[in-house]
Each structure stands twice: as C-alpha cells, then as structure tokens.
Write a protein that holds these residues in place. Structure first.
Motif, PDB file in Angstrom:
ATOM      1  N   ALA A 103       8.933   6.984   9.153  1.00 40.58           N
ATOM      2  CA  ALA A 103       8.896   6.934  10.619  1.00 40.58           C
ATOM      3  C   ALA A 103      10.014   7.760  11.234  1.00 40.58           C
ATOM      4  CB  ALA A 103       8.978   5.491  11.083  1.00 40.58           C
ATOM      5  N   ARG A 104      11.137   7.793  10.569  1.00 35.26           N
ATOM      6  CA  ARG A 104      12.287   8.540  11.074  1.00 35.26           C
ATOM      7  C   ARG A 104      12.084  10.048  10.903  1.00 35.26           C
ATOM      8  NH1 ARG A 104      15.637   5.592   8.895  1.00 35.26           N
ATOM      9  NH2 ARG A 104      15.813   6.622   6.864  1.00 35.26           N
ATOM     10  N   ASN A 105      11.428  10.445   9.830  1.00 30.08           N
ATOM     11  CA  ASN A 105      11.348  11.866   9.484  1.00 30.08           C
ATOM     12  C   ASN A 105      10.030  12.542   9.852  1.00 30.08           C
ATOM     13  OD1 ASN A 105      13.979  12.272   8.176  1.00 30.08           O
ATOM     14  ND2 ASN A 105      13.200  10.833   6.648  1.00 30.08           N
ATOM     15  N   VAL A 106       9.002  11.740  10.170  1.00 31.14           N
ATOM     16  CA  VAL A 106       7.696  12.315  10.530  1.00 31.14           C
ATOM     17  C   VAL A 106       7.266  11.720  11.873  1.00 31.14           C
ATOM     18  CG1 VAL A 106       5.351  12.832   9.729  1.00 31.14           C
ATOM     19  CG2 VAL A 106       7.150  12.379   8.061  1.00 31.14           C
ATOM     20  N   PRO A 107       7.824  12.206  12.973  1.00 32.17           N
ATOM     21  CA  PRO A 107       7.528  11.615  14.289  1.00 32.17           C
ATOM     22  C   PRO A 107       6.089  11.804  14.732  1.00 32.17           C
ATOM     23  CG  PRO A 107       8.835  13.624  14.520  1.00 32.17           C
ATOM     24  CD  PRO A 107       8.811  13.290  13.061  1.00 32.17           C
ATOM     25  N   THR A 108       5.343  12.709  14.083  1.00 32.68           N
ATOM     26  CA  THR A 108       3.947  12.928  14.457  1.00 32.68           C
ATOM     27  C   THR A 108       3.016  11.855  13.887  1.00 32.68           C
ATOM     28  OG1 THR A 108       3.743  14.399  12.546  1.00 32.68           O
ATOM     29  CG2 THR A 108       4.197  15.415  14.697  1.00 32.68           C
ATOM     30  N   GLY A 109       3.520  10.998  13.013  1.00 34.31           N
ATOM     31  CA  GLY A 109       2.692   9.970  12.402  1.00 34.31           C
ATOM     32  C   GLY A 109       3.070   8.576  12.847  1.00 34.31           C
ATOM     33  N   ASN A 110       2.184   7.642  12.585  1.00 35.62           N
ATOM     34  CA  ASN A 110       2.455   6.216  12.788  1.00 35.62           C
ATOM     35  C   ASN A 110       2.577   5.574  11.419  1.00 35.62           C
ATOM     36  OD1 ASN A 110       1.870   6.431  15.726  1.00 35.62           O
ATOM     37  ND2 ASN A 110      -0.233   6.740  15.018  1.00 35.62           N
ATOM     38  N   PHE A 111       3.554   4.683  11.247  1.00 35.89           N
ATOM     39  CA  PHE A 111       3.791   4.120   9.920  1.00 35.89           C
ATOM     40  C   PHE A 111       3.976   2.610  10.019  1.00 35.89           C
ATOM     41  CE2 PHE A 111       5.115   8.515   9.762  1.00 35.89           C
ATOM     42  CZ  PHE A 111       4.504   8.968   8.605  1.00 35.89           C
ATOM     43  N   ILE A 112       3.349   1.894   9.078  1.00 30.87           N
ATOM     44  CA  ILE A 112       3.467   0.451   9.044  1.00 30.87           C
ATOM     45  C   ILE A 112       3.625  -0.019   7.598  1.00 30.87           C
ATOM     46  CG2 ILE A 112       2.003   0.210  11.107  1.00 30.87           C
ATOM     47  CD1 ILE A 112      -0.153  -0.937   9.223  1.00 30.87           C
ATOM     48  N   VAL A 113       4.147  -1.225   7.445  1.00 28.58           N
ATOM     49  CA  VAL A 113       4.267  -1.853   6.131  1.00 28.58           C
ATOM     50  C   VAL A 113       2.968  -2.603   5.850  1.00 28.58           C
ATOM     51  CG1 VAL A 113       5.530  -3.526   4.725  1.00 28.58           C
ATOM     52  CG2 VAL A 113       6.760  -2.089   6.374  1.00 28.58           C
ATOM     53  N   GLY A 114       2.400  -2.382   4.680  1.00 26.12           N
ATOM     54  CA  GLY A 114       1.171  -3.076   4.315  1.00 26.12           C
ATOM     55  C   GLY A 114       0.853  -2.878   2.847  1.00 26.12           C
ATOM     56  N   ASP A 115       0.070  -3.807   2.308  1.00 29.62           N
ATOM     57  CA  ASP A 115      -0.346  -3.781   0.905  1.00 29.62           C
ATOM     58  C   ASP A 115      -1.863  -3.706   0.881  1.00 29.62           C
ATOM     59  OD1 ASP A 115      -1.069  -4.433  -1.748  1.00 29.62           O
ATOM     60  OD2 ASP A 115       0.702  -5.690  -2.029  1.00 29.62           O
ATOM     61  N   ILE A 116      -2.432  -2.678   0.278  1.00 31.64           N
ATOM     62  CA  ILE A 116      -3.871  -2.478   0.279  1.00 31.64           C
ATOM     63  C   ILE A 116      -4.620  -3.647  -0.356  1.00 31.64           C
ATOM     64  CG2 ILE A 116      -3.820  -1.184  -1.886  1.00 31.64           C
ATOM     65  CD1 ILE A 116      -6.199  -0.654   1.134  1.00 31.64           C
ATOM     66  N   ARG A 117      -3.943  -4.452  -1.156  1.00 29.53           N
ATOM     67  CA  ARG A 117      -4.602  -5.629  -1.740  1.00 29.53           C
ATOM     68  C   ARG A 117      -4.740  -6.761  -0.741  1.00 29.53           C
ATOM     69  NH1 ARG A 117      -0.525  -6.374  -6.584  1.00 29.53           N
ATOM     70  NH2 ARG A 117       0.796  -6.074  -4.759  1.00 29.53           N
ATOM     71  N   GLU A 118      -4.018  -6.679   0.376  1.00 29.90           N
ATOM     72  CA  GLU A 118      -4.037  -7.711   1.408  1.00 29.90           C
ATOM     73  C   GLU A 118      -4.656  -7.129   2.670  1.00 29.90           C
ATOM     74  OE1 GLU A 118      -3.221 -10.725   0.730  1.00 29.90           O
ATOM     75  OE2 GLU A 118      -2.352 -10.342  -1.253  1.00 29.90           O
ATOM     76  N   ALA A 119      -5.930  -7.439   2.912  1.00 26.59           N
ATOM     77  CA  ALA A 119      -6.649  -6.834   4.036  1.00 26.59           C
ATOM     78  C   ALA A 119      -5.961  -7.096   5.369  1.00 26.59           C
ATOM     79  CB  ALA A 119      -8.089  -7.355   4.070  1.00 26.59           C
ATOM     80  N   ALA A 120      -5.381  -8.280   5.518  1.00 26.93           N
ATOM     81  CA  ALA A 120      -4.754  -8.639   6.789  1.00 26.93           C
ATOM     82  C   ALA A 120      -3.529  -7.796   7.102  1.00 26.93           C
ATOM     83  CB  ALA A 120      -4.377 -10.116   6.784  1.00 26.93           C
ATOM     84  N   SER A 121      -2.957  -7.145   6.087  1.00 28.93           N
ATOM     85  CA  SER A 121      -1.758  -6.339   6.314  1.00 28.93           C
ATOM     86  C   SER A 121      -2.086  -4.901   6.698  1.00 28.93           C
ATOM     87  CB  SER A 121      -0.876  -6.333   5.057  1.00 28.93           C
ATOM     88  OG  SER A 121      -1.460  -5.558   4.009  1.00 28.93           O
ATOM     89  N   MET A 122      -3.355  -4.538   6.667  1.00 33.02           N
ATOM     90  CA  MET A 122      -3.764  -3.175   6.973  1.00 33.02           C
ATOM     91  C   MET A 122      -3.891  -2.956   8.477  1.00 33.02           C
ATOM     92  SD  MET A 122      -4.154  -1.287   4.193  1.00 33.02           S
ATOM     93  CE  MET A 122      -2.586  -2.040   3.764  1.00 33.02           C
ATOM     94  N   PRO A 123      -3.711  -1.716   8.950  1.00 36.00           N
ATOM     95  CA  PRO A 123      -3.890  -1.429  10.371  1.00 36.00           C
ATOM     96  C   PRO A 123      -5.354  -1.580  10.772  1.00 36.00           C
ATOM     97  CG  PRO A 123      -3.593   0.604   9.149  1.00 36.00           C
ATOM     98  CD  PRO A 123      -3.316  -0.513   8.185  1.00 36.00           C
ATOM     99  N   ALA A 124      -5.582  -1.762  12.059  1.00 27.63           N
ATOM    100  CA  ALA A 124      -6.950  -1.938  12.545  1.00 27.63           C
ATOM    101  C   ALA A 124      -7.729  -0.640  12.397  1.00 27.63           C
ATOM    102  CB  ALA A 124      -6.932  -2.381  14.001  1.00 27.63           C
ATOM    103  N   GLY A 125      -8.884  -0.710  11.776  1.00 28.72           N
ATOM    104  CA  GLY A 125      -9.743   0.438  11.618  1.00 28.72           C
ATOM    105  C   GLY A 125     -10.802   0.471  12.700  1.00 28.72           C
ATOM    106  N   PRO A 126     -11.851   1.273  12.538  1.00 33.60           N
ATOM    107  CA  PRO A 126     -12.052   2.093  11.342  1.00 33.60           C
ATOM    108  C   PRO A 126     -11.401   3.465  11.472  1.00 33.60           C
ATOM    109  CG  PRO A 126     -13.986   2.225  12.726  1.00 33.60           C
ATOM    110  CD  PRO A 126     -13.033   1.293  13.415  1.00 33.60           C
TER     111      PRO A 126
END
Length: 255
Positions: free
Chosen positions: A101-124
């Motif tokens: 997040a600090r080095n790529v201001p053009t992107g959005n970044f979140i903490v999440g584990d692909i094994r845990e659906a609830a931790s993923m950002p809202a799609g699609p």
C-alpha cells in the motif's frame, strides 16, 4: 454393502509428518519487504498478462484482483500497462500488505486468506490472478471454490505455478540445512489432472498453457530455493537446490 467412494485427492484430509508446518504462510516471504515493486517484476508477468490482454484492453471498467500479492509487484506491473484497470491485491501477511500500500499507490490492498471466503474483498472481478501461491496449499478445494466465486460471469481466473503433467500429486516441505526456520511449504506439485477434475466437478473448464522462460531469464544467485533453468529431455524447465523439478504452467479458467 459397497464401500463409499474415496474423496478426490485434493479434498481428502491431509495427514502430515511430525514437524511439518500446516500453515500456508511462510516467514521467508517477508523477504519481499523493502524490495521496490518496480524492481521486483518477474519474467513470467508478461506471459500471464498475455492471456488477459483482451480483458484489460476492453472498453468497460475492469476490476482485477491479485491473490497473494506480496509486495504488490504484479499490481504495479498491471497498473503501469493498463492504467484504466482498477487493481486490488490481497495477502495473508499484514506486513506485506502495508508495504504494498505504501509503495503502489495505484492499487488497493487488503489482508485476506483465500481459504477464508469472508476475508476476501467484495467481488465480482473481471480478472482474478494467483501467481506462485497454490503450491503453498496441501488442499485446493476451498482455494479454488473461493477463487472462482470472485470471478464475474464472462471473466476469468489465471493461476500460475507448479502443475505436474503426470497424474501424481506431491506434497513438499523444505528446509535449508542449518537454518533456524522450520520446514517450509510452497513447493507442492498438484497434478494437472486433479486440478482439472476438481474444477470440472464444479462446472468449470480448465486450460493449461506451458511456460518456457525467456532467454534473458536472470537467476537469483545465493538463494538455494530460487529457480534456475535447465534442459531436460529437450525441454527447458526449472530446478532448485532442493532437487525439485519445477513444472511451471498457467491454468486458465473462464466463468
């Protein structure tokens, strides 16, 4: 009475030897901290991008999710080449997410584990990528289910990493001799057949694209677990100092 059908190789309970880590996160991945994303572009980035260029260059809004984004280098790569794309990166390690997040201001970044659906950002999302991450997991059922749930109709998922051409699935842990870090995951080699069968059972088709390194591939000297090019039976492939042959390929799944 007939015996129950054995579960798929990628969904059955995994029994691991004593001392093996069952976590998919690795301390060694913190080595990406402090590496400038612009200087961390990997040679396979252009190969992966080539299978999404039609989406990325379409007229409508394109939402991209990179799963296992580490320091954000692939998000940085895509943002520079496709500035209209809205790119999000997700990683299980908070330190890497903060760094990205600090080095790529053009992107959005979140903490999440692909094994845990609830931790993923809202799609699609139009495009979901996962690069050199699926080999961290002993089981892929939840990983692939959650991955495809994030892909919009008409979109696709691109998974780059190790896929065995033979119908054999291999679980791997490695440790550099003398290192205080325990047995590390990250080099499991799931077979193309098992992954394809799992996706087909969910109603998805799977296409594999072979990867051969470019001529200007630069090896990372001093890293015993880094990949280096060799030729075996007339085919250019990769090995590392763990004695592993690394069959890199791209899995393309369209929704």
């Amino acid at each position: 009475m007939s015996s129950p059908k054995a579960p798929d190789a990628l969904t059955r309970a995994t029994v691991t030897p004593s001392g093996w880590s069952t976590s998919s996160t690795r301390e060694i991945d913190l080595r990406y901290l402090g590496r400038p994303p612009a200087a961390s572009h990997r040679p396979y980035f252009s190969f992966v991008e080539s299978f999404a260029r039609d989406l990325l260059e379409s007229c409508g809004p394109v939402r991209v999710l990179d799963v296992g984004c580490a320091n954000g280098s692939f998000v940085h790569y895509l943002s520079k080449r496709h500035p209209a794309a809205v790119c999000t990166g997700v990683d299980a390690l908070p330190q890497l997410v903060e760094d990205a997040a600090r080095n790529v201001p053009t992107g959005n970044f979140i903490v999440g584990d692909i094994r845990e659906a609830a931790s993923m950002p809202a799609g699609p999302f139009s495009l979901v990528t996962m690069l050199t991450l699926h080999s961290h997991f002993d089981r892929l059922d939840d990983v692939l289910n959650n991955l495809m749930s994030l892909v919009e109709v008409g979109g696709r998922a691109l998974v780059f990493g190790l896929f065995n051409r033979s119908a054999v699935d291999v679980l791997v842990r490695v440790r550099v001799s003398g290192d205080t870090v325990g047995w590390q995951p990250g080099w499991n080699i799931h077979s193309r057949r098992a992954v394809r069968d799992l996706l087909c059972s969910r109603g998805f088709g799977a296409t594999y694209h072979d990867y051969e390194p470019p001529q200007d591939w630069v090896e990372r000297h001093g890293d015993p677990l880094g990949s280096r090019k060799v030729e075996i039976d007339g085919r250019v492939t990769f090995i590392n100092d763990a004695g592993l042959i690394l069959p890199f390929a791209l899995l393309e799944v369209r929704r």
